[in-house]
Structure formats: structure tokens, C-alpha cells
Design an enzyme around this catalytic site. Structure first.
Site, PDB file in Angstrom:
ATOM      1  N   PRO A   1      -5.175  -9.556   8.594  1.00 26.88           N
ATOM      2  CA  PRO A   1      -5.918 -10.120   7.457  1.00 26.88           C
ATOM      3  C   PRO A   1      -5.057 -11.049   6.590  1.00 26.88           C
ATOM      4  CG  PRO A   1      -6.341  -7.772   7.642  1.00 26.88           C
ATOM      5  CD  PRO A   1      -5.217  -8.092   8.603  1.00 26.88           C
TER       6      PRO A   1
ATOM      7  N   ALA B   1       2.393  -3.285  11.195  1.00 29.33           N
ATOM      8  CA  ALA B   1       2.241  -4.668  11.663  1.00 29.33           C
ATOM      9  C   ALA B   1       0.839  -4.884  12.224  1.00 29.33           C
ATOM     10  CB  ALA B   1       3.291  -4.981  12.720  1.00 29.33           C
TER      11      ALA B   1
ATOM     12  N   ILE C   1      -1.483  -6.546   9.758  1.00 30.48           N
ATOM     13  CA  ILE C   1      -1.032  -7.782   9.118  1.00 30.48           C
ATOM     14  C   ILE C   1      -2.011  -8.933   9.329  1.00 30.48           C
ATOM     15  CG2 ILE C   1       0.335  -8.946  10.926  1.00 30.48           C
ATOM     16  CD1 ILE C   1       2.676  -8.963   8.822  1.00 30.48           C
TER      17      ILE C   1
ATOM     18  N   GLU D   1      -4.475  -6.794   2.624  1.00 31.56           N
ATOM     19  CA  GLU D   1      -3.226  -7.424   3.075  1.00 31.56           C
ATOM     20  C   GLU D   1      -3.163  -8.896   2.706  1.00 31.56           C
ATOM     21  OE1 GLU D   1      -5.106  -5.416   4.958  1.00 31.56           O
ATOM     22  OE2 GLU D   1      -3.815  -3.658   5.115  1.00 31.56           O
TER      23      GLU D   1
ATOM     24  N   HIS E   1      -1.419   1.241  15.597  1.00 37.20           N
ATOM     25  CA  HIS E   1      -0.164   1.604  14.934  1.00 37.20           C
ATOM     26  C   HIS E   1       1.023   1.380  15.859  1.00 37.20           C
ATOM     27  CE1 HIS E   1      -3.379   3.975  13.074  1.00 37.20           C
ATOM     28  NE2 HIS E   1      -2.706   3.857  11.958  1.00 37.20           N
TER      29      HIS E   1
ATOM     30  N   GLU F   1       0.841  -1.202   0.000  1.00 33.81           N
ATOM     31  CA  GLU F   1       0.000   0.000   0.000  1.00 33.81           C
ATOM     32  C   GLU F   1       0.876   1.251   0.000  1.00 33.81           C
ATOM     33  OE1 GLU F   1      -2.317  -0.853   3.499  1.00 33.81           O
ATOM     34  OE2 GLU F   1      -2.927  -2.759   2.619  1.00 33.81           O
TER      35      GLU F   1
END
Lengths: 408, 339
Positions: free
Chosen positions: B89, B84, B87, B60, B129, B29
Site C-alpha cells: 500500500p 515487508a 509494504i 502504510e 509474512h 504500527e
């Protein structure tokens, strides 16, 4: 007083359950030969009707009719028929092995043989299939060694996958057959990624993705479609709609309000709905989609409408969730019988040759199974060292240590 | 030798590999034209073209899944998952597919791919995040998991990861992207400029996967850590004056247990330090292995200093983050613990 009456919750139900009369009255079967065949380079915008119609070629008189009939080499048709028959013989022999306790598990593709065989015979060497567990025809029609398939099913010392995989989850890179996952739908996006790689490298090879009606509900189905839409890679995305996902009819995957083929339209991907029990339709539509891919015209989705005559696997009893007679009432018939009648009608085949071929293939499978059993049954001969190999290219220290712990 | 931040070092690794190997592709992305939200791929699309470096849909499982298909074809994808925290999905694709292809196909198909993803907190990123999900990957057979802590290691390890024939999860502590961080948010941000680990060769070199780095030699205790916590450990050692040896794992799996065990046998006391939550965190595995190897050398129970077992909070970040004060306090306790 509240303005609205209480909401109700919908759980779709198939038209009929065990004990009832099979009912396909709502399943519309258009006449063979009535659906148009656009040029492969037509604007996808002008093909949307193909996602709701049903492409059929073989009519009730077993004649190939309409714009999709085309001209197929006689040898290919005979090879297609033989491959479908061998697939069915193979399935029956493997069921016997399972009942004899020589393997733990098996999955037949009865009634769906035309789809894998018809498409594989339109592919070229080097193309890559990303199959599910019901496409054994892809291997059988390429004359992949049956003994290796059986050794995989028996998990014995000659199993090409070293006893690691559940029976029928084959892998055969040299035959364009990606390793089958027991996780549903994951391979669909792999097909798209592989096709993207082919395009990135300026190759001429294409990929095919395979998924069932039930698994179109998986996220990876949509991952595949959005990536196929964005990057336009050379991929044919097959949905085998065999009406049943174990015990869930296709409505549980959303198939009763729109066709599965229609899902591709939102992504701008040309999509065709096809009679999957019509070998000629399967082969000709596959050729059309493969031609689009190879001419860099992008992805095509095809919904193959068929019926899972077999149980999901040796672990379920379909009469518990659908009428026992439902498969016999399926309006699109038996793909082997339909192609057989077509070939007889053209003077290329006969009842006698058919009987002979059946006997020949049953015998072939019986003898090959015997040969395979010499290498062991039900996990006999699989090496315990193979538990630890191929986890990584080079075995890391912690795995060497664990292997020593097991004493192998 | 060039001076590089960790971002520049990571970019340089991909640049070197895109230049050396035509089968390397980079996507994710915002990584194409824009060059990534953290700028790790800035300029790469311009240099190598959009068929080698490109943007992906926000999907993802599709990023990793398409990468697996490409690797099955023969490419070496280096994909980015933007955080991270995003991640999950892709977890099925990583666990059930990338990690398993070689095994289940008896080597016919492999997933030679690198999954890069910024991890960790300290940037006021809140719970989506800031996470450190490394233990979810070290638990999976077939994967290698790397967490670099310096520009030099980041580049050398990323090149090793891209060249590796197995799938690698490469977690980049985002708080270290622009400079080392000692865990004191109130002090001015440091830069990699002038830091010895900010000296990074411009060309190809590798740091081996599976080898830990000795950050600091010491005799009183061993601190086993990785990522941002390497610098927090250094700060705690300097603030307490306790002469602890600090080991930066760099690779979590395969684990360099020999380096850890040798140190703990020498010091007799061990602290495990990570940002991730404690229960079933990677520290649990470390603790188990260290007691298996060093039980009779231990003079005190092994102590774990970690993020709390809660989601990562936003406003309370510095009470959550295992900073030098908490580490120093636990280190002092460790030294005072009866043998």
C-alpha cells in the site's frame, strides 16, 4: 419463484451531457450571509452543519454580508483582485504558447482563481502549501518571478527544475510551494506529515494540503484524514470541488450522495463547505481555519465549491463530455467579476481601472513570455547532464557509468 | 563490546540516532508503547517520549507519506512497516514520491528517511509474512536498498541509512533476528550470543552503504547472496566441502559490483542465491552484470538458486525455502558443469 427481483447496477450520470441544456436546478445556492460563524475554538461536534451548508459572503449586489464578511484590509482586496487577474492573463498567454508549439502542455485554472489567491493571502511566510496542478495563484499572488514559471513550462535552460518535470509541475520551497506530483492525491498526506513535524518541533508554522474532487477517491486522501484526525496537526485540508475530473463529473467520486466536506465528519475534523468563487468568503474562511491550526486546535477541512471553466488540460476537449454552455450557467459566477463589482460598489475600483489593469497584465505576460523564450522553448537548452543529477545526493557509480554511456 | 541479537542491534541503532539527532523520529504500527511486534523499538518511547517514538494507524501509505512530509520539513524519520508483505500500500509513496522528490524539485525537497521492514521466510509465516520484495525497490531509481545479515552490520548500516540524505529501504531478514539460521529447521535454534558478528559496539559507528562483505574466502566458486541465505550458503559449503567464496552484498543498491566481479574472475564459477522468487528477481540483475563484467572468465553458466515463482506457501515452507541441501546440490552441479 425467487423472492427478490434482479439487482441493478448504478453508474452515476451528470444531469446533462453535450447537446442538452445546462442544468444546475439541483444545486442549492443559499443566500449570502446566512451561514453562521462559530468561534474557532468551538467544539467540532457543534459545527457539523457547516459541512452541508454553503458559506457565501458576496451577495447579488456585490455587497459583503453576514458573519463571515469581517473586515479585510483594502490593499489586500486590491492585491487579491490583481493577483486573480494576473493569474488569468498568465493562463491565457500560456495557452497561446502551447498553441504556438512552444510548450507541450498547459493547465488553466480559469474560474478557480479566488481559491489559491484568497488562501495564500491568509498564510504567513514559512507556511507550506502542498498543491495540485491548478494552484498557480499561490505563486502569482506572492510575486514569484513569472519568468521562472514560464521557463519551467518551456523546459528551457533557465528552468529551475532543469527540464525534468512536466510543464506546470512547479516547485518553489522559498515560496512555501511543495513540488507538485503528477500522481494524484499523494501530496495530501505529505501536508499532514509536514504539519506533524512542525508540531513535533514546537514550531509555529502550518501546512495546507490541496486536492481535487476527483482525487478525494484516492487512498491517500483517507490516509491524510485519518492521520490528521489522530495526531491533530496544524493543517488546512482543501478540496477544490470544480465539478469535473477530466471527463468524470463529481458523482463518479461519490460527490452526488454526500458533500465532500462531510467526509471529514467521520474523522471528527471540522469541515466547511464554501463558495469558492467568492474571494471574501475564501479569504475569511481560510483565515478562520489557519487560526485554528496556529492555535493548536487541529486540522480543518474546507470544500471549495467552484467550476472548472477551463478544459482539464490542453489535451482534452470538454465539449465532448459536458455542454459547451455549462460554465456560463454556473450559478456561482466568475470570482474576478464578483470581487471587481464589490470593489467598484465600495468606490475602491472602477471599470476604467479594471480595463487598464487587464491591458497591463496582458502586456506583462506577453513581455515576460518573450523574455523567457530567449532561454529556449520546448526543451531547448535543457542539459542532458541533468538527466543524471539529483537522483541521489551523490551520484553512485552505476549512474556515472550510464552518464558516460550517453556521452555527457 | 556488547553481545546483541539483531533485534537489539537495530534497536541500539535507533537509540543512538534518537539520542544524537533531535530530528530523528521513529513511528509505525505498534512501535510506540508496545515496542514493535518484533520488539525492535522496545523501550524507545519510554526513553525519548511519545513525540519522538509513536504508534501509527494501520495505514502504510500514510506511514510513508507522513514520513515524506516530515522529511520535507527537515526531520529524519525512521519508520517501520510491520512486515515487508504489508509494504505494497505504500509502494506509490515510496516509488513516486520518496524516490523522486530530490530529482523533480532539483534538490529543493528531499526525503531523508529510512523505511524499515522485516522480510523473508523461515518462520512459518505463510504468504503474508514471508516475502522478500527487494527487487521491487532495487528497480526504482532514487532509492537505496539494504539487507543486513548480522547484528554488527544491521546496526552500522541502519545508522548509515538514518544519516543518509536519500531514502533507504532497509529490509531485515526476520529469521535472523534472534540468531543465525543455516536452513536446517530440524536443528536447535542458534543464538547470536558467542557469534563474532554478535559483538556490537554500544556507541555510534557506521557500516558503509554500497560495500559488500566477504563472508568466506574460497577458490572453487563464488556465491553471491545476502540476508538469511548467507548462512545457508555457509552450511552448504561446509556440507559439500566445496571451497566457495561467499559474498554478502549487504547493500543491493548501490551494488558493489567490483567486489563481486573480482571474486568471479578469480573463481570462474558463480552461484546467485536469494530467497525471493526467481523471475525478474534481484538475481537476474546480478546475473546480467556478472556476465557483462566476467563473461570471459566464466567456466560454467551462472546458476541462480532462489525461491520458486509461486506465492510463499505455509505448510510446504521447507520445500520452498532454498535450503542447504538444494544449495549444496546446485553447488555440486556448478562444479561439475563443463567449461
Amino acid at each position: 419463484m425467487p423472492e427478490y427481483s434482479p439487482l441493478t447496477f448504478r453508474v452515476p450520470e451528470p444531469p446533462v451531457r453535450p447537446g442538452g441544456e445546462p442544468d444546475f436546478s439541483k444545486f442549492d445556492v443559499p443566500k449570502a450571509g446566512t451561514v453562521r460563524r462559530p468561534e474557532v475554538d468551538s467544539d467540532p461536534d457543534d459545527m457539523k452543519d457547516l459541512a452541508t451548508s454553503l458559506i457565501r459572503v458576496l451577495n447579488r449586489n456585490a455587497e459583503a454580508v453576514g458573519p463571515w464578511a469581517g473586515d479585510i484590509d483594502t490593499d489586500l482586496l486590491l492585491h487579491g483582485l490583481r493577483s486573480m487577474m494576473r493569474t488569468r492573463s498568465f493562463d491565457e498567454r500560456m495557452m497561446t504558447l502551447q498553441r504556438q508549439g512552444k510548450t507541450s502542455f498547459y493547465m488553466k485554472c480559469t474560474g478557480e482563481e479566488a481559491i489559491a489567491v484568497g488562501q495564500q493571502l491568509a498564510l504567513l511566510p514559512g507556511d507550506m502549501n502542498f498543491p495540485t496542478y491548478r494552484q498557480q495563484g499561490l505563486l502569482i499572488c506572492q510575486d514569484y518571478p513569472i519568468v521562472d514559471m514560464i521557463c519551467q513550462i518551456l523546459s528551457n535552460e533557465r528552468d529551475p527544475l532543469h527540464g525534468r518535470q512536466l510543464p506546470v509541475l512547479y516547485s518553489a520551497r522559498e515560496y512555501g510551494f511543495f513540488t507538485i506530483s503528477g500522481n494524484l492525491g499523494t501530496q495530501y498526506i505529505h501536508a499532514v506529515g509536514w504539519a506533524m513535524a512542525s508540531a513535533i518541533k514546537g514550531d509555529t508554522k502550518i501546512a495546507t494540503g490541496w486536492i481535487g474532487d476527483g482525487s478525494t477517491a484516492e487512498n491517500d486522501f483517507h490516509a491524510a484524514l485519518v492521520n490528521a484526525s489522530v495526531y491533530q496537526p496544524p493543517v488546512v485540508l482543501n478540496i477544490v470541488n470544480n465539478q469535473w475530473a477530466i471527463s468524470s463529473y463529481q458523482g463518479i467520486a461519490g460527490g452526488d450522495l454526500a458533500t465532500f466536506a462531510e467526509r471529514a465528519l467521520g474523522y471528527g475534523i471540522p469541515s466547511l463547505r464554501v463558495d469558492g468563487n467568492d474571494f471574501i468568503a475564501v479569504h475569511q474562511v481560510s483565515k478562520w481555519a489557519i487560526e485554528r491550526a496556529r492555535r493548536n486546535l487541529g486540522p480543518t477541512l474546507i470544500e471549495w465549491v467552484t467550476y472548472r471553466v477551463a478544459p482539464h488540460s490542453t489535451s482534452d476537449d470538454p465539449s465532448k463530455y459536458r455542454p459547451r454552455e455549462e460554465s456560463a450557467a454556473w450559478p456561482l459566477g466568475d470570482p474576478i467579476l464578483r470581487l471587481k463589482n464589490h470593489l467598484i460598489q465600495r468606490g475602491l475600483w472602477s471599470e476604467e481601472r479594471h480595463k487598464q489593469a487587464e491591458a497591463e497584465f496582458d502586456e506583462e505576460m506577453r513581455l515576460t513570455a518573450k523574455e523567457a523564450e530567449r532561454y529556449g522553448v520546448m526543451g531547448e537548452g535543457a542539459s542532458d547532464r541533468d538527466i543524471f543529477e539529483d537522483v541521489y545526493k551523490d551520484m553512485p557509480p552505476h549512474l556515472s557509468k550510464q552518464r558516460q554511456e550517453l556521452g555527457v | 563490546m556488547a553481545q546483541m541479537s539483531m533485534i537489539e542491534a537495530i534497536r541500539s541503532a535507533m537509540d543512538v540516532m534518537l539520542g544524537r539527532d533531535e530530528n530523528v523520529v521513529v513511528f509505525g504500527e505498534d512501535v510506540g508503547y508496545f515496542g514493535g511486534v518484533f520488539r525492535c523499538t522496545a523501550g524507545l518511547q519510554e526513553k525519548y517520549g511519545p513525540t519522538r517514538v509513536f504508534d501509527s494507524p494501520i495505514n502504510e501509505s500514510g506511514i510513508v507519506g507522513a514520513g515524506i512530509g516530515m522529511a520535507a520539513y527537515g526531520l529524519r524519520p525512521c519508520v517501520e512497516v510491520q512486515f515487508a508483505d504489508y509494504i505494497y500500500p505504500a509502494y506509490d509513496q515510496i516509488v513516486s514520491e520518496a524516490a523522486r522528490l530530490r530529482y523533480r524539485s532539483a534538490g529543493q525537497f528531499t526525503a531523508s528517511m529510512t523505511i524499515r521492514s522485516p522480510c523473508g521466510g523461515g518462520i512459518f509465516g505463510g504468504q503474508t509474512h514471508s516475502q522478500s520484495p527487494e527487487a521491487l525497490f532495487t528497480h526504482v531509481s532514487g532509492l537505496k536498498t539494504i539487507v543486513p545479515s548480522t547484528p554488527y552490520d544491521a546496526k552500522g548500516l541502519l545508522i548509515s541509512a538514518i544519516e543518509d540524505d536519500d531514502p533507504v529501504v532497509f529490509l531485515e531478514p526476520k529469521r535472523l533476528y534472534n540468531g543465525p539460521f543455516d536452513g536446517h529447521p530440524d536443528r536447535p535454534a542458534q543464538s547470536w550470543a558467542g557469534h563474532p558478528q554478535g559483538d556490537v559496539p554500544e556507541d555510534h559507528y557506521t557500516v558503509p552503504i554500497g560495500k559488500a562483505r566477504l563472508v568466506r574466502d574460497g577458490f572453487d566458486a563464488t556465491i553471491v547472496t545476502y540476508g538469511t541465505m548467507c548462512f545457508v550458503a555457509e552450511a552448504a559449503v561446509s556440507e559439500t566441502g566445496i571451497d566457495a567464496e561467499i559474498i554478502d552484498l549487504r547493500t543491493l543498491l548501490p551494488l558493489d559490483i567490483d567486489t563481486i566481479a573480482n571474486s568471479v574472475r578469480k573463481t570462474g564459477r558463480c552461484m546467485i542465491l536469494h530467497e525471493a522468487t526467481r523471475t525478474s528477481g534481484f538475481g537476474a540483475e546480478l546475473s546480467a552484470q556478472i556476465q557483462e563484467e566476467c563473461f570471459y572468465n566464466l567456466e560454467a553458466p551462472i546458476v541462480r538458486v532462489t525461491g520458486w515463482d509461486t506465492p510463499y506457501p505455509h505448510a510446504q515452507e521447507w520445500q520452498y525455502f532454498p535450503g542447504p541441501e538444494r544449495v549444496g546440490r546446485e553447488l555440486t552441479n556448478l562444479m561439475e558443469a563443463a567449461s
